[in-house]
Design a protein around this motif. Structure first.
Motif, PDB file in Angstrom:
ATOM      1  N   SER A 439      22.467 -64.591  15.759  1.00 21.09           N
ATOM      2  CA  SER A 439      22.573 -63.185  16.137  1.00 21.09           C
ATOM      3  C   SER A 439      22.520 -63.054  17.655  1.00 21.09           C
ATOM      4  O   SER A 439      21.515 -63.423  18.280  1.00 21.09           O
ATOM      5  N   GLY A 440      23.614 -62.562  18.237  1.00 18.12           N
ATOM      6  CA  GLY A 440      23.644 -62.408  19.689  1.00 18.12           C
ATOM      7  C   GLY A 440      23.460 -63.717  20.423  1.00 18.12           C
ATOM      8  O   GLY A 440      22.904 -63.761  21.518  1.00 18.12           O
ATOM      9  N   GLY A 441      23.931 -64.818  19.808  1.00 12.15           N
ATOM     10  CA  GLY A 441      23.807 -66.124  20.436  1.00 12.15           C
ATOM     11  C   GLY A 441      22.476 -66.813  20.191  1.00 12.15           C
ATOM     12  O   GLY A 441      22.267 -67.940  20.645  1.00 12.15           O
ATOM     13  N   GLU A 442      21.555 -66.165  19.459  1.00 13.11           N
ATOM     14  CA  GLU A 442      20.235 -66.740  19.183  1.00 13.11           C
ATOM     15  C   GLU A 442      20.084 -67.014  17.691  1.00 13.11           C
ATOM     16  O   GLU A 442      20.548 -66.243  16.847  1.00 13.11           O
ATOM     17  N   TRP A 443      19.410 -68.134  17.380  1.00 12.17           N
ATOM     18  CA  TRP A 443      19.210 -68.508  15.986  1.00 12.17           C
ATOM     19  C   TRP A 443      18.043 -67.735  15.372  1.00 12.17           C
ATOM     20  O   TRP A 443      17.027 -67.512  16.005  1.00 12.17           O
ATOM     21  N   TRP A 472      26.364 -57.949  17.151  1.00  8.23           N
ATOM     22  CA  TRP A 472      25.595 -59.172  17.289  1.00  8.23           C
ATOM     23  C   TRP A 472      26.208 -60.370  16.562  1.00  8.23           C
ATOM     24  O   TRP A 472      25.616 -61.437  16.548  1.00  8.23           O
ATOM     25  N   ALA A 473      27.349 -60.209  15.962  1.00  6.91           N
ATOM     26  CA  ALA A 473      28.050 -61.248  15.187  1.00  6.91           C
ATOM     27  C   ALA A 473      27.440 -61.406  13.801  1.00  6.91           C
ATOM     28  O   ALA A 473      28.143 -61.337  12.797  1.00  6.91           O
ATOM     29  N   GLU A 474      26.131 -61.628  13.738  1.00  5.65           N
ATOM     30  CA  GLU A 474      25.443 -61.712  12.459  1.00  5.65           C
ATOM     31  C   GLU A 474      24.068 -61.078  12.566  1.00  5.65           C
ATOM     32  O   GLU A 474      23.458 -61.078  13.638  1.00  5.65           O
ATOM     33  N   ARG A 475      23.614 -60.536  11.441  1.00  8.57           N
ATOM     34  CA  ARG A 475      22.259 -60.012  11.355  1.00  8.57           C
ATOM     35  C   ARG A 475      21.667 -60.457  10.013  1.00  8.57           C
ATOM     36  O   ARG A 475      22.392 -60.666   9.034  1.00  8.57           O
ATOM     37  N   PRO A 476      20.340 -60.630   9.940  1.00 13.57           N
ATOM     38  CA  PRO A 476      19.714 -61.024   8.670  1.00 13.57           C
ATOM     39  C   PRO A 476      19.593 -59.854   7.707  1.00 13.57           C
ATOM     40  O   PRO A 476      19.368 -58.706   8.124  1.00 13.57           O
ATOM     41  N   MET A 477      19.758 -60.141   6.446  1.00 13.21           N
ATOM     42  CA  MET A 477      19.539 -59.167   5.373  1.00 13.21           C
ATOM     43  C   MET A 477      18.542 -59.774   4.401  1.00 13.21           C
ATOM     44  O   MET A 477      18.715 -60.909   3.946  1.00 13.21           O
ATOM     45  N   ALA A 478      17.484 -59.037   4.080  1.00 13.29           N
ATOM     46  CA  ALA A 478      16.439 -59.527   3.180  1.00 13.29           C
ATOM     47  C   ALA A 478      16.617 -58.934   1.789  1.00 13.29           C
ATOM     48  O   ALA A 478      16.718 -57.710   1.634  1.00 13.29           O
ATOM     49  N   THR A 498       7.484 -56.685  11.329  1.00  9.87           N
ATOM     50  CA  THR A 498       7.303 -56.155  12.683  1.00  9.87           C
ATOM     51  C   THR A 498       6.003 -56.675  13.282  1.00  9.87           C
ATOM     52  O   THR A 498       5.938 -57.025  14.471  1.00  9.87           O
ATOM     53  N   ALA A 499       4.952 -56.727  12.459  1.00  9.83           N
ATOM     54  CA  ALA A 499       3.678 -57.263  12.936  1.00  9.83           C
ATOM     55  C   ALA A 499       3.822 -58.741  13.316  1.00  9.83           C
ATOM     56  O   ALA A 499       3.240 -59.200  14.303  1.00  9.83           O
ATOM     57  N   ALA A 500       4.607 -59.481  12.539  1.00  7.79           N
ATOM     58  CA  ALA A 500       4.840 -60.889  12.862  1.00  7.79           C
ATOM     59  C   ALA A 500       5.597 -61.027  14.176  1.00  7.79           C
ATOM     60  O   ALA A 500       5.334 -61.938  14.972  1.00  7.79           O
ATOM     61  N   ALA A 501       6.517 -60.107  14.429  1.00  8.93           N
ATOM     62  CA  ALA A 501       7.251 -60.127  15.697  1.00  8.93           C
ATOM     63  C   ALA A 501       6.331 -59.787  16.858  1.00  8.93           C
ATOM     64  O   ALA A 501       6.385 -60.407  17.930  1.00  8.93           O
ATOM     65  N   THR A 502       5.463 -58.809  16.658  1.00  9.47           N
ATOM     66  CA  THR A 502       4.507 -58.420  17.706  1.00  9.47           C
ATOM     67  C   THR A 502       3.565 -59.578  18.034  1.00  9.47           C
ATOM     68  O   THR A 502       3.196 -59.795  19.189  1.00  9.47           O
ATOM     69  N   ALA A 503       3.212 -60.354  16.998  1.00  8.83           N
ATOM     70  CA  ALA A 503       2.304 -61.492  17.190  1.00  8.83           C
ATOM     71  C   ALA A 503       3.025 -62.720  17.732  1.00  8.83           C
ATOM     72  O   ALA A 503       2.393 -63.741  18.002  1.00  8.83           O
ATOM     73  N   GLY A 504       4.332 -62.636  17.870  1.00 12.61           N
ATOM     74  CA  GLY A 504       5.087 -63.753  18.418  1.00 12.61           C
ATOM     75  C   GLY A 504       5.472 -64.810  17.407  1.00 12.61           C
ATOM     76  O   GLY A 504       5.957 -65.880  17.787  1.00 12.61           O
ATOM     77  N   VAL A 505       5.283 -64.523  16.123  1.00  8.67           N
ATOM     78  CA  VAL A 505       5.627 -65.491  15.081  1.00  8.67           C
ATOM     79  C   VAL A 505       7.145 -65.600  14.933  1.00  8.67           C
ATOM     80  O   VAL A 505       7.698 -66.680  14.723  1.00  8.67           O
ATOM     81  N   ILE A 506       7.821 -64.460  15.025  1.00  5.20           N
ATOM     82  CA  ILE A 506       9.286 -64.414  15.005  1.00  5.20           C
ATOM     83  C   ILE A 506       9.739 -63.553  16.181  1.00  5.20           C
ATOM     84  O   ILE A 506       8.963 -62.718  16.688  1.00  5.20           O
ATOM     85  N   ARG A 508      11.679 -60.474  18.032  1.00  4.94           N
ATOM     86  CA  ARG A 508      11.866 -59.087  17.596  1.00  4.94           C
ATOM     87  C   ARG A 508      13.239 -58.884  16.972  1.00  4.94           C
ATOM     88  O   ARG A 508      13.398 -58.080  16.055  1.00  4.94           O
ATOM     89  N   TYR A 509      14.232 -59.632  17.470  1.00  7.34           N
ATOM     90  CA  TYR A 509      15.562 -59.492  16.875  1.00  7.34           C
ATOM     91  C   TYR A 509      15.649 -60.154  15.500  1.00  7.34           C
ATOM     92  O   TYR A 509      16.669 -60.083  14.825  1.00  7.34           O
ATOM     93  N   GLY A 510      14.560 -60.821  15.071  1.00 10.44           N
ATOM     94  CA  GLY A 510      14.541 -61.440  13.763  1.00 10.44           C
ATOM     95  C   GLY A 510      14.179 -60.495  12.636  1.00 10.44           C
ATOM     96  O   GLY A 510      14.325 -60.839  11.458  1.00 10.44           O
TER      97      GLY A 510
END
Length: 543
Positions: A439-443, A472-478, A498-506, A508-510
């Motif tokens: 997505s946007g050049g990032e895995w 973004w070319a591709e985006r994740p769908m859950a 979102t909490a995982a993104a805030t904690a740096g686990v993934i 934000r674009y994930g």
């Protein structure tokens, strides 16, 4: 040359040599069937000999391929030995495939004899391709089944009981083909993989060396009670029936997988070691609500796909020693095993969730690497395709030279998975080559997202797929299956990610924009997520 003639002390690495230790009269282990039948290892040796003799009397000749369609029974274990040791090729049929695919695999293998449970006789009826069978051996009553013209019929128990309890096994070439089975895949026809006597022998020793020396948990030894919950048609149940037989360990064969029967056998037979895919363990945990069983003695190896953190949490709550392994059908299943070190085994729960979901470290005798597209080895922490070398990798796909060459490109067996090694030497799989989301050049790791979603209360299963995106070319769908009895909200999943993104686990674009609750997820015949089918079904909804 007969089994009694070994000039100059030669000892070929044959499947029949995996039996002697277990067949000593002092071995206390037994083989138990869900039907209530149980017998000793010396009796097992007699049964193997009778089957080999019966097949010979039916006209099966050395070098022929014999296909087997059955549930996980004592008969299947007998076939594991009798067919290869008489110099024939055992072909284990994936009975979960469609009828046309089953027929394709039997035809492609060249099998002329079939041993089948009556449940699977409809798979052998008229269709394309026309099967070139000469003999059908039915386990029990064939009912009103009419065999094709010129095909002989026999009944399994009648011919084996009439056979002698000994058989002069030939000393075949240890590099000759002993077994084969077919990968289910998600594209095209199933592909046949095959293994020699030598490979199965060495794989058995590799399994015992790896699991017998586990430092803190997940050990497998002669004192264990073993029950497979991975179909025997799939990668020979990851090779454990051979290992258990060589040890003389007690073995329990559950027949057709039904949660209540599996739990009953675990309880009544004191099962301590098993293996399965994540969906089967989830089925057992759900059944515990109806039939409570103490599983604190269970060591459970999970393979066939990523091990979700939520499933690890549930298993640990039931005191199951759950851990993961990694491999593929083309690699005779096992390449890495996630045995924890003594320090890792006493880590806090949150750390246990992270540690136990890893694929682990390479098994003994396995060379596992992550490489760049030009096969250069990647550095620690750097992603690359996972490739293998070990003594038991398939030489290629049966009668499929083009894909065999691609499988073995550059002298390494290619997994099609993307991963990286940590400083601790443990492998982490981040995605499939064909399933990666860029997505946007990032895995974006679909496997990490699936693991995080699995830990949300009320989630039974999840799959993350890529969808096209103009920006973004591709985006994740859950895609998420709610657990029965839970009123799961999409927003709860989004909040957790979102909490995982805030904690740096993934990153934000994930966090997926598209989260969909579904009733079920498409799977392949061996229980893996079929992401090709999921993309075909759901991607067009957001394009």
């Amino acid at each position: 040359m007969t089994s009694g003639e070994m000039p100059n002390g030669d000892f070929p690495l044959l499947i029949r040599h995996l039996m002697p230790t277990a067949n000593r009269s002092t071995v206390a282990g037994e083989i138990v069937d869900a039907s209530g039948l149980r017998f000793t290892y010396p009796q097992f040796a007699e049964r193997v000999a009778r089957l080999a003799g019966a097949l010979t009397a039916c006209g099966v000749k050395q070098g022929e391929t014999v296909a087997v369609l059955d549930w996980d029974t004592h008969r299947y274990l007998e076939c594991f030995y009798a067919i290869p040791v008489m110099g024939c090729v055992l072909m284990t049929v994936n009975v979960r495939l469609s009828r046309d695919q089953v027929r394709y695999t039997i035809d492609n293998s060249g099998a002329t004899t079939v041993i089948t449970h009556p449940d699977f006789l409809p798979l052998l009826t008229a269709g394309v391709p026309e099967l070139r069978l000469q003999k059908i051996i039915v386990v029990g009553d064939a009912g009103d089944f009419e065999p094709p013209p010129d095909v002989e019929m026999a009944e399994y128990y009648a011919i084996t009981e009439a056979a002698a309890p000994d058989f002069a096994y030939p000393d075949v070439d240890e590099r000759s083909r002993a077994t084969m089975f077919y990968t289910s895949g998600t594209t095209g026809n199933p592909k046949g993989v095959y293994y020699s006597h030598r490979q199965i022998f060495l794989h058995t020793l590799g399994v015992l060396a790896t699991f017998g020396t586990a430092p803190a948990q997940g050990r497998f030894g002669a004192d264990d009670v073993y029950m497979p919950i991975t179909p025997l048609f799939h990668a020979h149940a990851w090779g454990f029936p051979y290992a258990a037989t060589l040890l003389g360990a007690k073995q329990v064969y559950p027949g057709r997988y039904k949660a209540d029967i599996l739990l009953r056998l675990i309880e009544e037979e004191s099962v301590t070691f098993s293996h399965c895919v994540a969906s089967v363990l989830r089925m057992l945990l759900d059944e515990l609500k109806v039939r409570p069983v103490d599983l604190s003695r269970m060591k459970m190896l999970i393979g066939g796909g990523a091990l979700p953190g939520g499933l690890v949490r549930s298993a640990l709550e039931h005191r199951i020693d759950i851990f993961s392994g990694y491999g593929m059908s083309e690699a005779f299943a096992i390449q890495t095993v996630n045995h924890l070190t003594a320090t890792e085994a006493v880590a806090e729960l949150d750390e246990q969730l992270r540690l136990r979901t890893r694929p682990g470290r390479p098994a003994l005798l396995c060379d596992v690497r992550t490489v760049t597209p030009d096969l250069g080895e990647t550095a620690v922490g750097e992603e690359g395709e996972i490739v293998f070398r070990s003594p038991w990798l398939t030489p290629g796909y049966w009668r499929n030279e083009e894909e065999s060459q691609e499988l073995w490109r550059g002298g390494w067996l290619h997994s099609g998975d993307i991963g990286k090694f940590g400083e601790d030497g443990a492998l982490c799989i981040t995605d499939r080559v064909k399933d990666v989301i860029k997505s946007g050049g990032e895995w974006i790791s679909s496997l990490l997202l699936e693991s995080l979603i699995s830990q949300v209360e009320g989630v039974a299963e999840s799959a993350v797929i890529a969808t096209p995106d103009a920006r973004w070319a591709e985006r994740p769908m859950a895609l998420v299956v709610p657990r029965e009895g839970y009123d799961l909200e999409v927003e709860a999943i989004r909040t957790a990610l979102t909490a995982a993104a805030t904690a740096g686990v993934i990153p934000r674009y994930g966090v997926p924009e598209h989260i969909k609750l579904v009733d079920a997820l498409e799977k392949t015949s061996v229980g893996k997520l079929d992401k090709k089918a999921l993309r075909a079904r759901y991607v067009e909804q957001v394009v």
